[in-house]
Design a protein around this motif. Sequence first.
Motif, short mmCIF file in Angstrom:
data_model
loop_
_atom_site.label_atom_id
_atom_site.label_comp_id
_atom_site.label_asym_id
_atom_site.label_seq_id
_atom_site.Cartn_x
_atom_site.Cartn_y
_atom_site.Cartn_z
N THR A 32 0.89 -1.26 0.08
CA THR A 32 0.02 -0.04 0.10
C THR A 32 0.68 1.36 0.16
OG1 THR A 32 -0.05 -0.26 2.40
CG2 THR A 32 -2.00 -1.30 1.24
N VAL A 33 0.36 2.02 -0.93
CA VAL A 33 1.28 3.46 -1.11
C VAL A 33 0.11 4.47 -0.56
CG1 VAL A 33 2.87 5.02 -2.36
CG2 VAL A 33 3.07 2.61 -2.66
N PRO A 34 0.42 5.25 0.16
CA PRO A 34 -0.83 6.35 0.43
C PRO A 34 -0.97 7.28 -0.78
CG PRO A 34 0.96 6.40 2.26
CD PRO A 34 1.40 5.42 1.30
N PHE A 35 -2.09 7.69 -1.12
CA PHE A 35 -2.63 8.22 -2.18
C PHE A 35 -1.69 9.67 -2.23
CE2 PHE A 35 -4.84 11.63 -4.29
CZ PHE A 35 -5.75 10.98 -5.21
N ALA A 36 -1.42 10.60 -1.21
CA ALA A 36 -0.68 11.74 -1.28
C ALA A 36 0.76 11.44 -1.92
CB ALA A 36 -0.70 12.58 -0.09
N GLU A 37 1.30 10.21 -1.45
CA GLU A 37 2.44 10.08 -1.85
C GLU A 37 2.61 9.50 -2.99
OE1 GLU A 37 6.11 6.51 -0.77
OE2 GLU A 37 4.47 7.18 0.95
N GLN A 38 1.54 9.04 -3.77
CA GLN A 38 1.55 8.54 -4.96
C GLN A 38 1.68 9.86 -5.86
OE1 GLN A 38 -1.55 5.60 -6.23
NE2 GLN A 38 -1.55 4.75 -4.27
N VAL A 39 0.88 10.61 -5.68
CA VAL A 39 0.61 11.77 -6.35
C VAL A 39 1.96 12.67 -6.53
CG1 VAL A 39 -0.53 14.08 -6.60
CG2 VAL A 39 -1.76 12.12 -6.09
N GLY A 46 7.86 13.75 -13.20
CA GLY A 46 7.41 14.35 -13.95
C GLY A 46 6.47 13.50 -14.95
N TRP A 47 5.91 12.47 -14.62
CA TRP A 47 4.93 11.94 -15.50
C TRP A 47 3.68 12.39 -15.57
CZ3 TRP A 47 5.57 6.01 -12.95
CH2 TRP A 47 6.68 5.62 -13.45
N LEU A 48 3.20 13.57 -14.75
CA LEU A 48 1.97 14.28 -14.73
C LEU A 48 1.99 15.42 -15.83
CD1 LEU A 48 1.14 14.59 -11.06
CD2 LEU A 48 0.25 12.94 -12.73
N ASP A 84 -6.27 8.95 -14.46
CA ASP A 84 -7.38 9.77 -13.96
C ASP A 84 -6.84 11.43 -13.95
OD1 ASP A 84 -9.66 8.07 -13.17
OD2 ASP A 84 -7.93 7.43 -12.03
N LEU A 85 -5.55 11.51 -13.30
CA LEU A 85 -4.96 12.89 -13.34
C LEU A 85 -4.54 13.23 -14.82
CD1 LEU A 85 -2.62 12.15 -10.13
CD2 LEU A 85 -4.46 13.72 -10.24
N THR A 86 -3.90 12.17 -15.51
CA THR A 86 -3.43 12.54 -16.69
C THR A 86 -4.46 12.93 -17.52
OG1 THR A 86 -1.68 10.90 -16.43
CG2 THR A 86 -2.12 11.35 -18.98
N ARG A 106 -1.05 23.30 -12.64
CA ARG A 106 -1.21 23.08 -11.20
C ARG A 106 -1.22 21.14 -11.23
NH1 ARG A 106 -5.51 24.63 -8.38
NH2 ARG A 106 -4.30 24.33 -6.52
N ILE A 107 -2.12 20.71 -11.93
CA ILE A 107 -2.14 19.58 -12.10
C ILE A 107 -0.86 18.65 -12.29
CG2 ILE A 107 -3.20 17.28 -13.05
CD1 ILE A 107 -5.71 18.90 -13.64
N GLY A 108 0.00 19.61 -13.36
CA GLY A 108 1.23 18.80 -13.72
C GLY A 108 2.15 18.78 -12.67
N ASP A 109 2.10 19.97 -11.77
CA ASP A 109 3.17 20.00 -10.73
C ASP A 109 2.73 19.25 -9.41
OD1 ASP A 109 4.73 21.96 -12.11
OD2 ASP A 109 3.48 23.63 -11.37
#
Length: 358
Positions: A32-39, A46-48, A84-86, A106-109
């Motif tokens: 499990t990796v916390p959601f905030a850590e994933q983002v 730089g994937w976003l 979803d973010l992409t 802002r999403i990309g950052d």
Amino acid sequence: MELTWGEDFAALTDVSKSVFARYSPLDDRSNTVPFAEQVRQFAELGWLQLADPSGTGDESASLGTIAAIFVEMGRALAQTPLLDLTVARDAAILAGSPTATALAARIGDGDAVVVPAFGTENWGSAVSVTGGSATGRVLGVEYADQAESLLVHAVADGESLLLLVDSAEVSVEAMPNIGGHPTFSVTLTDVAMTDQRTLARGSAADHAIDLASQRGDVLRAAQVHGAGMRLLDMTVRYAQQRHQFGGAIGRFQAVQYLCTDIAVNAHVTSAHTRAAATAIDTTGDGRPYVDLMRNQAILTAREMVHCAHEVHAGIGYMVESNVHLFTDAAKRWQFDFGDAADLNSSIVSAITEIYEGV
């Protein structure tokens, strides 16, 4: 058409394998990796902000290159908000308004967590705007419980709108499912409309939503390809190790045919995914290549788990086996793609459209 992945596909593949090893339930169910850590991690990598779907970015990666990340995501069966973010960032860029452009940055950052709530015919979702207020329900929205805002497709007097709605203004309800996917129902009740909230309208909104969705479908199909290749490896290995009637079951032609079916469908999905990605990168519109890809991805998702279960037999249904994890994921992918009632007629229609345009 040259069916190749992007220039940096191999390099991204190597990085993605190590990243998604932390997310994969295949080796450790407790991963499990916390959601905030994933983002945060996706933003740091730089994937976003790898791609600019508008085609104006000087250093923008091709869709075929970005697919490398999602192939490995599918291979690991990793559940992350990356797709979803992409899609949300792509739609914001394509909307083109100053507010939308700022949101995309802002999403990309990694400074804004925004997910798409476009709704599909398959889900039967609809949001309408009357009297200056938006009301309706969108089903199947992933990570709606974690999002700060949602990009909502609404209709006002027959005109499409792309709206930015704060998560505090909507009602979010979990939609339990056998795969444990983070899927939610989002309900809007008299959400007041403002010019600042409307990122695009009319043809601009339709274009942003359609192209962002096409690109999302390509990346989802890349996941199906990756999952198919991982499931193939597992199934072949089991056929070599499982002994019955005096030898490995892999020596039987019936078992070999089943493994071959997984391989063929996974590779054909790869070819269709690359063709759709190339069409989008070169023309800005992947239809009908995306339609062909979607139909093949549906077929692959269905057939790969069927064949794997045939080879693994009863053990494939055991909780300890990873085969059922692929079944759960495949069922969700089928539904996401629409699972056409008549694959043959839709495939013929797409092929006819392609050749009529040649």
